[in-house]
Scaffold this active site. Structure first.
Site, PDB file in Angstrom:
ATOM      1  N   LEU A 117     -10.018   1.273  10.251  1.00 33.35           N
ATOM      2  CA  LEU A 117     -11.327   1.945  10.279  1.00 33.35           C
ATOM      3  C   LEU A 117     -11.839   2.348   8.893  1.00 33.35           C
ATOM      4  O   LEU A 117     -13.000   2.086   8.560  1.00 33.35           O
ATOM      5  CB  LEU A 117     -11.246   3.180  11.196  1.00 33.35           C
ATOM      6  CG  LEU A 117     -12.525   4.005  11.284  1.00 33.35           C
ATOM      7  CD1 LEU A 117     -13.685   3.187  11.838  1.00 33.35           C
ATOM      8  CD2 LEU A 117     -12.302   5.255  12.120  1.00 33.35           C
TER       9      LEU A 117
ATOM     10  N   TYR B 102       2.952  -7.114  16.991  1.00 32.64           N
ATOM     11  CA  TYR B 102       3.329  -6.244  15.873  1.00 32.64           C
ATOM     12  C   TYR B 102       4.114  -5.022  16.382  1.00 32.64           C
ATOM     13  O   TYR B 102       5.221  -4.738  15.907  1.00 32.64           O
ATOM     14  CB  TYR B 102       2.056  -5.816  15.118  1.00 32.64           C
ATOM     15  CG  TYR B 102       2.261  -4.685  14.148  1.00 32.64           C
ATOM     16  CD1 TYR B 102       3.011  -4.857  12.989  1.00 32.64           C
ATOM     17  CD2 TYR B 102       1.701  -3.429  14.394  1.00 32.64           C
ATOM     18  CE1 TYR B 102       3.205  -3.809  12.102  1.00 32.64           C
ATOM     19  CE2 TYR B 102       1.883  -2.379  13.510  1.00 32.64           C
ATOM     20  CZ  TYR B 102       2.641  -2.568  12.369  1.00 32.64           C
ATOM     21  OH  TYR B 102       2.836  -1.530  11.492  1.00 32.64           O
TER      22      TYR B 102
ATOM     23  N   TYR C  31       0.818  -1.218   0.000  1.00 31.31           N
ATOM     24  CA  TYR C  31       0.000   0.000   0.000  1.00 31.31           C
ATOM     25  C   TYR C  31       0.858   1.278   0.000  1.00 31.31           C
ATOM     26  O   TYR C  31       0.816   2.069  -0.950  1.00 31.31           O
ATOM     27  CB  TYR C  31      -0.941  -0.070   1.217  1.00 31.31           C
ATOM     28  CG  TYR C  31      -1.668   1.199   1.539  1.00 31.31           C
ATOM     29  CD1 TYR C  31      -2.301   1.945   0.546  1.00 31.31           C
ATOM     30  CD2 TYR C  31      -1.748   1.663   2.856  1.00 31.31           C
ATOM     31  CE1 TYR C  31      -2.988   3.116   0.852  1.00 31.31           C
ATOM     32  CE2 TYR C  31      -2.433   2.815   3.166  1.00 31.31           C
ATOM     33  CZ  TYR C  31      -3.042   3.543   2.162  1.00 31.31           C
ATOM     34  OH  TYR C  31      -3.711   4.700   2.475  1.00 31.31           O
TER      35      TYR C  31
ATOM     36  N   ASP D   3      -6.804  -1.827  22.750  1.00 26.96           N
ATOM     37  CA  ASP D   3      -7.111  -0.533  22.122  1.00 26.96           C
ATOM     38  C   ASP D   3      -6.809   0.595  23.102  1.00 26.96           C
ATOM     39  O   ASP D   3      -6.806   0.395  24.308  1.00 26.96           O
ATOM     40  CB  ASP D   3      -8.596  -0.475  21.748  1.00 26.96           C
ATOM     41  CG  ASP D   3      -8.820  -0.870  20.292  1.00 26.96           C
ATOM     42  OD1 ASP D   3      -7.822  -1.064  19.573  1.00 26.96           O
ATOM     43  OD2 ASP D   3      -9.991  -0.990  19.889  1.00 26.96           O
TER      44      ASP D   3
ATOM     45  N   ARG E 225      -8.290   8.962  16.810  1.00 29.40           N
ATOM     46  CA  ARG E 225      -7.116   8.559  16.031  1.00 29.40           C
ATOM     47  C   ARG E 225      -6.657   9.719  15.156  1.00 29.40           C
ATOM     48  O   ARG E 225      -7.380  10.699  14.960  1.00 29.40           O
ATOM     49  CB  ARG E 225      -7.455   7.353  15.124  1.00 29.40           C
ATOM     50  CG  ARG E 225      -7.794   6.075  15.875  1.00 29.40           C
ATOM     51  CD  ARG E 225      -6.582   5.488  16.584  1.00 29.40           C
ATOM     52  NE  ARG E 225      -6.902   4.294  17.339  1.00 29.40           N
ATOM     53  CZ  ARG E 225      -7.264   4.278  18.624  1.00 29.40           C
ATOM     54  NH1 ARG E 225      -7.377   5.409  19.303  1.00 29.40           N
ATOM     55  NH2 ARG E 225      -7.516   3.141  19.240  1.00 29.40           N
TER      56      ARG E 225
HETATM   57  N1  LIG Z   1      -0.740   1.381   6.808  1.00 26.73           N
HETATM   58  C1  LIG Z   1      -0.576   1.944   7.987  1.00 26.73           C
HETATM   59  O1  LIG Z   1      -1.501   2.608   8.518  1.00 26.73           O
HETATM   60  C2  LIG Z   1       0.738   1.832   8.720  1.00 26.73           C
HETATM   61  C3  LIG Z   1       0.847   2.419   9.990  1.00 26.73           C
HETATM   62  C4  LIG Z   1       2.041   2.303  10.680  1.00 26.73           C
HETATM   63  C5  LIG Z   1       3.140   1.672  10.124  1.00 26.73           C
HETATM   64  N2  LIG Z   1       3.019   1.092   8.882  1.00 26.73           N
HETATM   65  C6  LIG Z   1       4.205   0.402   8.333  1.00 26.73           C
HETATM   66  O2  LIG Z   1       4.405   0.816   7.003  1.00 26.73           O
HETATM   67  C7  LIG Z   1       4.933  -0.263   6.225  1.00 26.73           C
HETATM   68  C8  LIG Z   1       4.080  -0.454   4.983  1.00 26.73           C
HETATM   69  O3  LIG Z   1       2.749  -0.747   5.403  1.00 26.73           O
HETATM   70  P1  LIG Z   1       1.571  -0.994   4.376  1.00 26.73           P
HETATM   71  O4  LIG Z   1       0.310  -0.540   5.031  1.00 26.73           O
HETATM   72  O5  LIG Z   1       1.956  -0.473   3.044  1.00 26.73           O
HETATM   73  O6  LIG Z   1       1.558  -2.600   4.367  1.00 26.73           O
HETATM   74  P2  LIG Z   1       1.498  -3.615   3.124  1.00 26.73           P
HETATM   75  O7  LIG Z   1       1.264  -4.960   3.705  1.00 26.73           O
HETATM   76  O8  LIG Z   1       0.564  -3.125   2.093  1.00 26.73           O
HETATM   77  O9  LIG Z   1       2.992  -3.512   2.550  1.00 26.73           O
HETATM   78  C9  LIG Z   1       4.032  -4.328   3.026  1.00 26.73           C
HETATM   79  C10 LIG Z   1       4.613  -5.066   1.830  1.00 26.73           C
HETATM   80  O10 LIG Z   1       5.661  -5.901   2.318  1.00 26.73           O
HETATM   81  C11 LIG Z   1       5.612  -7.130   1.614  1.00 26.73           C
HETATM   82  N3  LIG Z   1       6.261  -8.145   2.446  1.00 26.73           N
HETATM   83  C12 LIG Z   1       5.801  -8.760   3.553  1.00 26.73           C
HETATM   84  N4  LIG Z   1       6.709  -9.626   4.013  1.00 26.73           N
HETATM   85  C13 LIG Z   1       7.779  -9.564   3.171  1.00 26.73           C
HETATM   86  C14 LIG Z   1       9.034 -10.218   3.117  1.00 26.73           C
HETATM   87  N5  LIG Z   1       9.388 -11.142   4.018  1.00 26.73           N
HETATM   88  N6  LIG Z   1       9.894  -9.880   2.131  1.00 26.73           N
HETATM   89  C15 LIG Z   1       9.553  -8.965   1.190  1.00 26.73           C
HETATM   90  N7  LIG Z   1       8.372  -8.326   1.180  1.00 26.73           N
HETATM   91  C16 LIG Z   1       7.496  -8.617   2.179  1.00 26.73           C
HETATM   92  C17 LIG Z   1       4.135  -7.389   1.375  1.00 26.73           C
HETATM   93  O11 LIG Z   1       3.912  -8.242   0.255  1.00 26.73           O
HETATM   94  C18 LIG Z   1       3.622  -5.978   1.117  1.00 26.73           C
HETATM   95  O12 LIG Z   1       3.605  -5.683  -0.264  1.00 26.73           O
HETATM   96  C19 LIG Z   1       4.961  -1.479   7.134  1.00 26.73           C
HETATM   97  O13 LIG Z   1       6.272  -1.643   7.605  1.00 26.73           O
HETATM   98  C20 LIG Z   1       4.027  -1.107   8.259  1.00 26.73           C
HETATM   99  O14 LIG Z   1       4.397  -1.727   9.463  1.00 26.73           O
HETATM  100  C21 LIG Z   1       1.842   1.138   8.172  1.00 26.73           C
END
Ligand SMILES: NC(=O)c1ccc[n+]([C@@H]2O[C@H](COP(=O)([O-])OP(=O)(O)OC[C@H]3O[C@@H](n4cnc5c(N)ncnc54)[C@H](O)[C@@H]3O)[C@@H](O)[C@H]2O)c1
Length: 321
Positions: free
Chosen positions: A191, A139, A11, A283, A220
């Site tokens: 959400l 996580y 994403y 939460d 949030r």
């Molecule tokens: N979306 C949010 O609201 C949010 C909030 C806080 C932190 N984050 C952090 O931002 C980052 C991106 O989040 P996102 O929402 O885009 O998640 P996402 O799951 O869409 O993206 C993560 C990507 O990592 C890939 N992936 C998973 N395991 C893997 C591995 N072992 N090797 C290679 N690729 C792998 C998945 O296929 C996916 O495309 C993450 O590290 C997440 O913890 C996201």
């Protein structure tokens, strides 16, 4: 600059890759597609289908790279409680593997995607980078482990790193070509997707209406993914001196769940059905951050509204699903 984005088919990663290429960078992507879409990457990036735990693939992905954005991770809170070993393996071992490879290859610039979940159920409102960390799920624990590792070791390793703690990210990106980058909706418990998928038959569940907030529902901090990615890109010019920085990325404005529902009704011109249910374990009543440090260090100010987040999220859903 030649860059690596891990998790670049996901994403946030896909939006980052798209914007980096628009800005003229050369981009490698490594993603095992466990939660991403290859079509999100686009033909201008060099895509390596593989895991950050696979040394050969990682070596290829790091070839000639000057800086790394590390976004690949397992991201689902509930799944992490059920499969803690998998979360530790990918989020901790995978990240340490990547850091070691960067050191071996003399790559000194690293941006790490950390999370607001490291604050758990915070005492401060809004929180800031000095607020107490106390993750309440696996996580959040796995992300904090890396924040701590970089705080302790970045300088002695000669690494210049930033751990960005993202708050709630929403919205979507329509590319210059006119397509919306794809978002995975299956299994998403956040959400905004839950609002978009709600119906009279399957109303949105709101976990608790007795929190100490203005309307009893939790508060949030929602940031548009395009604003967030702008902060990540700005950080590239701040990675000169060895050492680690922790920076929260949020709007400093909280919205309660009911306020998000009301905003969605106006922005999307429809009624959102919802029902209250019990609070969920783990939460917190409020998770909102000051963004003073992001402003000071990066000159970053998010400027997209909650309505834009909701409208873009709905446009992506209608276009791609
Ligand atoms: N979306 C949010 O609201 C949010 C909030 C806080 C932190 N984050 C952090 O931002 C980052 C991106 O989040 P996102 O929402 O885009 O998640 P996402 O799951 O869409 O993206 C993560 C990507 O990592 C890939 N992936 C998973 N395991 C893997 C591995 N072992 N090797 C290679 N690729 C792998 C998945 O296929 C996916 O495309 C993450 O590290 C997440 O913890 C996201």
């Amino acid at each position: 600059m030649k860059l690596l984005v891990t998790g670049g088919a996901g994403y946030i990663g896909a939006v980052l890759v798209n914007k980096l290429i628009d800005a003229g960078h050369q981009v490698n992507v490594i993603d095992d597609l466990s939660n991403g879409f290859v079509e999100n990457v686009g033909e201008n990036a060099n895509f390596i289908n593989g895991s950050i735990l696979d040394n050969d693939k990682l070596n290829r992905a790091l070839e000639g790279v000057e800086a790394v954005f590390h976004l690949a991770a397992k991201i689902r809170v509930e799944e992490g409680e059920r499969q803690p070993e998998l979360y530790k393996k990918v989020n901790i071992d995978g990240t340490l593997n990547l850091i070691n490879k960067c050191i071996d290859k003399n790559i000194k610039k690293l941006v790490f995607a950390s999370t607001a979940a490291v604050y758990g159920d915070p005492e401060d409102f809004p929180v800031n980078e000095d607020s107490k960390v106390n993750p309440v799920n696996v996580y959040g624990l796995t992300k904090l482990e890396i924040d701590k590792y970089l705080e302790k070791n970045a300088k002695s390793l000669g690494l210049s790193s930033i751990c960005f703690r993202f708050f709630n990210i929403g919205g979507a990106l329509k590319t210059k070509k006119g397509n919306w980058l794809k978002i995975k909706h299956e299994g998403a418990t956040h959400l905004i997707p839950s609002i978009l998928h709600s119906s009279n038959e399957k109303p949105l569940l709101i976990f608790g209406n007795d929190w100490s907030t203005k309307d009893g529902t939790p508060t949030r901090d929602f940031v548009h993914v395009v604003d967030l990615v702008e902060a990540l890109i700005k950080s590239l010019t701040k990675l000169e001196i060895p050492g680690n920085q922790i920076i929260n990325l949020g709007t400093s404005t909280g919205s309660t769940v009911l306020e998000v529902v009301k905003t969605a009704e106006l922005a999307l011109k429809k009624t959102i059905s919802y029902r209250f249910t019990n609070r969920r374990a783990g939460d917190s009543f409020a998770l909102v951050t000051s963004n003073e440090k992001a402003k000071q260090v990066l000159g970053w100010v998010p400027n997209k509204s909650l309505s834009e987040i909701l409208q873009d999220a709905q446009a992506e859903l209608l276009a791609n699903h």
